[in-house]
Design an enzyme around this catalytic site. Structure first.
Site, PDB file in Angstrom:
ATOM      1  N   TYR A   1       0.674  -1.239  -0.131  1.00  0.00           N
ATOM      2  CA  TYR A   1       0.036  -0.042  -0.138  1.00  0.00           C
ATOM      3  C   TYR A   1       0.685   1.223  -0.011  1.00  0.00           C
ATOM      4  O   TYR A   1       0.729   2.282  -0.757  1.00  0.00           O
ATOM      5  CB  TYR A   1      -0.906   0.005   1.107  1.00  0.00           C
ATOM      6  CG  TYR A   1      -2.373  -0.610   1.073  1.00  0.00           C
ATOM      7  CD1 TYR A   1      -2.597  -1.716   0.193  1.00  0.00           C
ATOM      8  CD2 TYR A   1      -3.461  -0.281   1.521  1.00  0.00           C
ATOM      9  CE1 TYR A   1      -3.694  -2.267  -0.333  1.00  0.00           C
ATOM     10  CE2 TYR A   1      -4.585  -0.842   1.395  1.00  0.00           C
ATOM     11  CZ  TYR A   1      -4.810  -1.689   0.260  1.00  0.00           C
ATOM     12  OH  TYR A   1      -6.058  -2.314   0.161  1.00  0.00           O
TER      13      TYR A   1
ATOM     14  N   GLU B   1       2.179   6.325  -6.998  1.00  0.00           N
ATOM     15  CA  GLU B   1       1.193   7.082  -7.518  1.00  0.00           C
ATOM     16  C   GLU B   1       1.774   8.581  -7.446  1.00  0.00           C
ATOM     17  O   GLU B   1       1.251   9.477  -8.252  1.00  0.00           O
ATOM     18  CB  GLU B   1      -0.036   6.762  -6.939  1.00  0.00           C
ATOM     19  CG  GLU B   1      -0.507   5.491  -7.342  1.00  0.00           C
ATOM     20  CD  GLU B   1      -1.837   4.969  -6.482  1.00  0.00           C
ATOM     21  OE1 GLU B   1      -2.722   5.936  -6.234  1.00  0.00           O
ATOM     22  OE2 GLU B   1      -1.953   3.958  -6.262  1.00  0.00           O
TER      23      GLU B   1
END
Length: 236
Positions: A154, A161
């Site tokens: 994660y 991102e």
């Protein structure tokens, strides 16, 4: 809510969900394989990475939009808002950044590598786990990985991102200042959203794996049957 049962329309739903999860696993496994092969062949030269996996990545990730529909119509028991939160940012990355911006800063960056590896590993485990669970096939290792790898993947995925969004800011601003502002707003929203999803997965891990002896039982004992049965309606 629709359930995947062995008979009637439920059987059709179950067959569809198995097919969807299997196809998604195959797509992500191919993205992962091609990414690893490219890195093994070219090392840190990322100039051709997007040409190798870019459009496949976009199409495979777009397929995850079906999960929003699954939750809305009741094929799975996941919250539509939770699913939308998870899928939205990825669709923004692939269609709002990777697709329009043909620049090495975006398409040949370490952020892309980090993002793709985190996404593909996560989804290979997730989709294979769900497909097998629907078929009543228990794989304790997959169960454990499904609710453990997120601790690392994660944050890694989010880092990738954010790096991609940061690299895209000048190009977004050249198109329209409001687009750049929109990306900045999304970047600012990342920490609270990550916290929400991260803590959600921690709660799910505690529920599924438990702790101590309970976790050991869930990975190899009788409790695994109950655990797997309860997860057939979870988010796909």
């Amino acid at each position: 809510m629709a359930k995947a049962t062995k008979n009637g329309s439920g059987g059709a739903v179950k067959a569809y969900l198995v097919a969807y999860n299997t196809a998604s696993y195959v797509g992500w496994a191919y993205v992962l394989l091609q990414t690893v092969l490219y890195l093994a062949e070219n090392g840190t030269n990322l100039d051709g990475l997007f040409d190798r996996i870019g459009y496949l990545l976009i199409y495979v990730q777009t397929g995850a939009a079906m999960e929003i529909i699954h939750s809305l119509v009741g094929l799975v028991s996941s919250s539509p808002l939770t699913v939308l939160t998870q899928v939205y940012s990825r669709l923004l990355l692939v269609w709002g950044i990777l697709y329009p911006f043909n620049s090495p800063d975006v398409r040949a960056s370490y952020g892309l590598v980090l993002m793709v590896l985190a996404w593909s590993i996560t989804e290979c485990v997730r989709y294979s786990h769900y497909a097998l669970s629907l078929l009543n096939i228990e794989v304790p290792v997959l169960l454990y990985l499904r609710y453990t790898l997120f601790y690392v993947l994660y944050p890694a995925g989010v880092a990738g991102e954010l790096l991609e969004m940061w690299a895209a800011l000048p190009y977004a601003g050249a198109i329209r200042p409001a687009f750049k502002g929109f990306l900045l707003l999304n970047m600012v929203n990342y920490p609270p959203v990550l916290y929400k999803l991260y803590t959600h997965m921690i709660r799910q891990r505690r529920k599924v794996l438990g702790g101590g002896a309970k976790a050991s039982t869930a990975l190899g004992g009788d409790t695994a049957n109950t655990t797997e049965a309860s997860k057939k309606k979870k988010k796909l």
